[in-house]
Design a protein around this motif. Structure first.
Motif, PDB file in Angstrom:
ATOM      1  N   TRP A 112      -4.500   0.137  11.957  1.00 14.74           N
ATOM      2  CA  TRP A 112      -5.590   0.014  12.937  1.00 14.74           C
ATOM      3  C   TRP A 112      -6.009  -1.436  13.106  1.00 14.74           C
ATOM      4  O   TRP A 112      -6.201  -1.906  14.242  1.00 14.74           O
ATOM      5  CB  TRP A 112      -6.785   0.843  12.470  1.00 14.74           C
ATOM      6  CG  TRP A 112      -7.927   0.807  13.461  1.00 14.74           C
ATOM      7  CD1 TRP A 112      -8.084   1.591  14.566  1.00 14.74           C
ATOM      8  CD2 TRP A 112      -9.048  -0.088  13.408  1.00 14.74           C
ATOM      9  NE1 TRP A 112      -9.239   1.264  15.222  1.00 14.74           N
ATOM     10  CE2 TRP A 112      -9.853   0.203  14.530  1.00 14.74           C
ATOM     11  CE3 TRP A 112      -9.449  -1.094  12.527  1.00 14.74           C
ATOM     12  CZ2 TRP A 112     -11.036  -0.459  14.794  1.00 14.74           C
ATOM     13  CZ3 TRP A 112     -10.624  -1.756  12.793  1.00 14.74           C
ATOM     14  CH2 TRP A 112     -11.407  -1.438  13.923  1.00 14.74           C
ATOM     15  N   LEU A 113      -6.154  -2.210  12.033  1.00 14.06           N
ATOM     16  CA  LEU A 113      -6.514  -3.619  12.126  1.00 14.06           C
ATOM     17  C   LEU A 113      -5.454  -4.429  12.876  1.00 14.06           C
ATOM     18  O   LEU A 113      -5.765  -5.326  13.679  1.00 14.06           O
ATOM     19  CB  LEU A 113      -6.738  -4.205  10.726  1.00 14.06           C
ATOM     20  CG  LEU A 113      -7.989  -3.710   9.979  1.00 14.06           C
ATOM     21  CD1 LEU A 113      -8.010  -4.252   8.548  1.00 14.06           C
ATOM     22  CD2 LEU A 113      -9.259  -4.137  10.730  1.00 14.06           C
ATOM     23  N   TYR A 126      -5.293   6.786   4.012  1.00 15.46           N
ATOM     24  CA  TYR A 126      -6.333   5.968   4.624  1.00 15.46           C
ATOM     25  C   TYR A 126      -6.015   4.474   4.521  1.00 15.46           C
ATOM     26  O   TYR A 126      -6.354   3.680   5.407  1.00 15.46           O
ATOM     27  CB  TYR A 126      -7.684   6.264   3.978  1.00 15.46           C
ATOM     28  CG  TYR A 126      -8.190   7.644   4.315  1.00 15.46           C
ATOM     29  CD1 TYR A 126      -8.695   7.891   5.610  1.00 15.46           C
ATOM     30  CD2 TYR A 126      -8.191   8.661   3.371  1.00 15.46           C
ATOM     31  CE1 TYR A 126      -9.162   9.160   5.916  1.00 15.46           C
ATOM     32  CE2 TYR A 126      -8.656   9.925   3.695  1.00 15.46           C
ATOM     33  CZ  TYR A 126      -9.146  10.175   4.969  1.00 15.46           C
ATOM     34  OH  TYR A 126      -9.593  11.424   5.297  1.00 15.46           O
ATOM     35  N   ARG A 127      -5.370   4.059   3.427  1.00 17.03           N
ATOM     36  CA  ARG A 127      -5.020   2.646   3.271  1.00 17.03           C
ATOM     37  C   ARG A 127      -4.047   2.216   4.367  1.00 17.03           C
ATOM     38  O   ARG A 127      -4.209   1.183   5.007  1.00 17.03           O
ATOM     39  CB  ARG A 127      -4.401   2.413   1.884  1.00 17.03           C
ATOM     40  CG  ARG A 127      -5.410   2.445   0.742  1.00 17.03           C
ATOM     41  CD  ARG A 127      -4.767   2.008  -0.552  1.00 17.03           C
ATOM     42  NE  ARG A 127      -3.752   2.974  -0.990  1.00 17.03           N
ATOM     43  CZ  ARG A 127      -3.985   3.988  -1.817  1.00 17.03           C
ATOM     44  NH1 ARG A 127      -5.221   4.168  -2.293  1.00 17.03           N
ATOM     45  NH2 ARG A 127      -3.033   4.821  -2.164  1.00 17.03           N
ATOM     46  N   ARG A 139      -3.477   3.730   7.307  1.00 18.81           N
ATOM     47  CA  ARG A 139      -4.085   3.787   8.625  1.00 18.81           C
ATOM     48  C   ARG A 139      -5.010   2.575   8.889  1.00 18.81           C
ATOM     49  O   ARG A 139      -5.089   2.065  10.005  1.00 18.81           O
ATOM     50  CB  ARG A 139      -4.877   5.077   8.759  1.00 18.81           C
ATOM     51  CG  ARG A 139      -3.993   6.323   8.845  1.00 18.81           C
ATOM     52  CD  ARG A 139      -4.820   7.566   9.069  1.00 18.81           C
ATOM     53  NE  ARG A 139      -3.964   8.738   9.235  1.00 18.81           N
ATOM     54  CZ  ARG A 139      -4.398   9.963   9.509  1.00 18.81           C
ATOM     55  NH1 ARG A 139      -5.718  10.135   9.660  1.00 18.81           N
ATOM     56  NH2 ARG A 139      -3.561  10.968   9.635  1.00 18.81           N
ATOM     57  N   THR A 140      -5.717   2.143   7.854  1.00 24.78           N
ATOM     58  CA  THR A 140      -6.604   0.980   8.007  1.00 24.78           C
ATOM     59  C   THR A 140      -5.825  -0.284   8.371  1.00 24.78           C
ATOM     60  O   THR A 140      -6.199  -1.050   9.270  1.00 24.78           O
ATOM     61  CB  THR A 140      -7.388   0.742   6.711  1.00 24.78           C
ATOM     62  OG1 THR A 140      -8.154   1.907   6.396  1.00 24.78           O
ATOM     63  CG2 THR A 140      -8.320  -0.458   6.860  1.00 24.78           C
ATOM     64  N   SER A 156       0.831  -1.217   0.000  1.00 25.73           N
ATOM     65  CA  SER A 156       0.000   0.000   0.000  1.00 25.73           C
ATOM     66  C   SER A 156       0.854   1.250   0.000  1.00 25.73           C
ATOM     67  O   SER A 156       0.504   2.263  -0.621  1.00 25.73           O
ATOM     68  CB  SER A 156      -0.940  -0.019   1.216  1.00 25.73           C
ATOM     69  OG  SER A 156      -0.202   0.037   2.422  1.00 25.73           O
TER      70      SER A 156
END
Length: 602
Positions: free
Chosen positions: A460-461, A453-454, A456-457, A416
């Motif tokens: 976060w996961l 956003y990619r 951070r996602t 990413s």
């Protein structure tokens, strides 16, 4: 057939084999006609064939010596052949009376060398005597010689240990009662001139009371033998005779009880508290006055009630003999030795089969079933807390999944970030990304803020997965440290013997367990050697064994029923369930006890 019989009698008469009434009168002996002799021989032949006697010997008293000659000669007409024994006057200097026992002494001795037979049903070793040939000795006597004949039969019964069927046969024999000093069983057959015979079975006991005469059957020339029962199966009423039983207190089988207290009432209601040692009085059918209780006392009480006998509880003379005993190997100590020395007829204990025991005593049917386990003191444990404790909170598959998640997340984040136009410098190289996520696993952050956003996602996961891992790891580790901090040093007998030589494994002296270990075909050779070389490993009682367990590095290998009863309120000893040497328990019996079949039937 009639001609051959007449010719046979003529030859006997000419040779002096059968005396006539006239010749008998001249000699002062009872008159026996050829018809009487031939009729008695016919009765004996049909009787022994009915009982399936395969080896027969004829002996006689002095007055019946001539009669025995004729009977021996006549038996061959019925294809009944006897052992080649002298049938002349007993105690003669010129001749020696031989018997079925004399002929088969070597066979009897060989049958005591019994094989060690494994039982497929239990996996333990059992012993079984080979069946002896069906031997019998018929002792001919006259009416006035019953006392002499009875003494002879009792002497021969004791000599052969009851291995041979003894019978007294004569003309018009009368009942002769003799006060018993030995345990014995024999047959008395009274032949009548009308070609009939009455058959009795006689039982003698050691309580100095008259013996018991029981009608066994009849014989008639026209009908043959008619038996009410076979030998050893008629005695259903002992008529108050006393049996001697060897024992010593061994809970829970036999214990000293106590008098039950008076009833107590609470608010008008009777309060009942169960106590297995509480009794109202001594055993009903016992001759002693002590308050003995226990499982085996109940067994004897049931038998005594059913068969109408009393029993005497006989203790060993010395407390050092308060062991079960194994026979010749321990010098006939304990209860086994008492039966061998004829101090008792029954061993009131739950005995296991052994080769040496079976040489000197017999066994009843099964009365018990038990296993053996290990007993160790409660504090004899090993601590399981160490550096490996923190790794053992997760199994290998959980750890492998955690590493796979770390690598997979790093690969996804690296891909990413490759799509981004101006990614942070420390998120370009894969090794930097892998270290960043490893730092996240260790609850460390990253110096740069992920703006896409990619990215951070993905982060976060991964952080959410780490929170779940932290919670699971902490819970498992806490429970492990709280509950499973100690464990037993070993869980099997083989581990105790071979992997922990500093621990001593002991057993109770005088039990079947030692021979079972010695006969275990190399499974426990080390333990067998230790028991044979170190007498201190053989404890004198269960209490002695538990004392060593609590004070030494000692493991007690013992029968489960007695130890469970002893330790039911004791939390200082732990049981290691190994479940070895499952065995049936039996009452011990004197060799060839006359009423063993009767006891077993109940």
């Amino acid at each position: 057939m009639l001609r051959s019989c007449m010719f046979f009698f003529l030859v006997l008469w000419i040779t002096g084999g059968i005396p006539t009434r006239a010749s008998e009168d001249r000699q002062g002996a009872p008159p026996y006609s050829p018809e009487d002799v031939f009729g008695m021989a016919r009765f004996i032949a049909e009787f022994v064939q009915h009982l399936r006697i395969y080896s027969l010997c004829i002996s006689s008293t002095s007055e019946s010596a001539e009669l025995s000659k004729g009977v021996l000669a006549s038996l061959s007409s019925y294809l009944v052949f006897t052992s080649p024994c002298c049938v002349f006057e007993r105690n003669s200097n010129q001749t020696k009376i031989c018997s079925a026992y004399d002929r088969h002494t070597h066979m009897y001795q060989e049958n005591l060398q019994t094989p060690f037979l494994p039982s497929s049903s239990t996996g333990t070793a059992h012993l079984k005597k080979k069946s002896l040939p069906n031997l019998a000795e018929i002792h001919l006597a006259s009416k006035g010689e019953m006392e002499e004949a009875t003494d002879y039969v009792l002497e021969k019964y004791e000599m052969t240990q009851g291995a041979i069927t003894m019978a007294i046969v004569g003309f018009d024999l009368e009942t002769y009662h003799k006060k018993g000093v030995n345990t014995a069983r024999w047959i008395v057959a009274s032949y009548k001139e009308n070609n009939t015979a009455s058959i009795y079975e006689v039982y003698s006991f050691t309580d100095n009371k008259d013996d018991l005469w029981l009608e066994m059957g009849q014989w008639q020339a026209s009908r043959g033998v008619s038996l009410r029962h076979f030998p050893g199966e008629a005695l259903r009423d002992f008529q108050g005779h006393t049996l001697r039983t060897a024992f010593f207190p061994y809970a829970p089988y036999i214990m000293m009880g106590k008098k039950c207290p008076d009833s107590t009432f609470l608010y008008g209601t009777e309060v009942f508290q169960y106590d297995p040692t509480c009794v109202s009085g001594p055993p009903k059918h016992s001759t002693v006055k002590e308050l003995y209780v226990g499982y085996l006392i109940d067994v004897m009480e049931t038998l005594a009630e059913s068969l109408n006998f009393t029993y005497e509880l006989v203790l060993p003379k010395n407390e050092s003999d308060y062991i079960f005993g194994v026979g010749e190997e321990d010098g006939f100590k304990g209860l086994v030795g008492m039966v061998v020395r004829k101090e008792a007829e029954i061993i009131l204990s739950s005995l296991g089969y052994t080769r040496s025991r079976l040489k000197v005593i017999d066994f009843s049917t099964n009365i018990d079933y038990f296993e053996r386990n290990l007993y160790i003191r409660q504090g004899a444990t090993l601590s399981t807390v160490g550096w490996g404790t923190y790794a053992m909170s997760f199994d290998k598959w959980t750890w492998l999944s955690t590493v796979s998640l770390l690598i997979l997340t790093s690969v996804v984040f690296w891909i990413s970030m490759g799509i981004e136009r101006n990614p942070p410098e420390d998120t370009v190289r894969f090794r930097d990304i892998l270290f960043m996520f490893f730092s996240c696993t260790m609850q460390q952050g990253t110096p740069n803020v992920i703006e896409s956003y990619r990215g951070r996602t993905v982060v976060w996961l991964y952080w959410f997965s780490c929170v779940v891992l932290y919670a699971a790891y902490t819970a498992v580790l806490t429970s492990y440290l709280t509950v499973s901090t100690e464990s037993l040093p070993f869980t099997t007998l083989q581990q105790a013997v071979e992997s922990f030589p500093e621990w001593q494994v002991g057993i109770l002296e005088g039990t079947s367990l030692r021979q079972l270990i010695n006969e275990s075909k190399g499974i426990y050779p080390t333990l067998s050697d230790r028991l044979n070389k170190d007498p201190s490993l053989l404890v004198t009682s269960d209490a002695h064994g538990i004392e060593k367990v609590l004070t030494e590095k000692f493991v007690y290998f013992a029968d489960t029923p007695a130890l469970k009863y002893m330790l039911q309120d004791n939390c200082s000893v732990s049981e290691i369930h190994v479940g070895l040497f499952f065995s049936y328990g039996h009452l011990g019996l004197a060799n060839h006890l006359p009423y063993v079949n009767i006891l077993d039937s109940y």
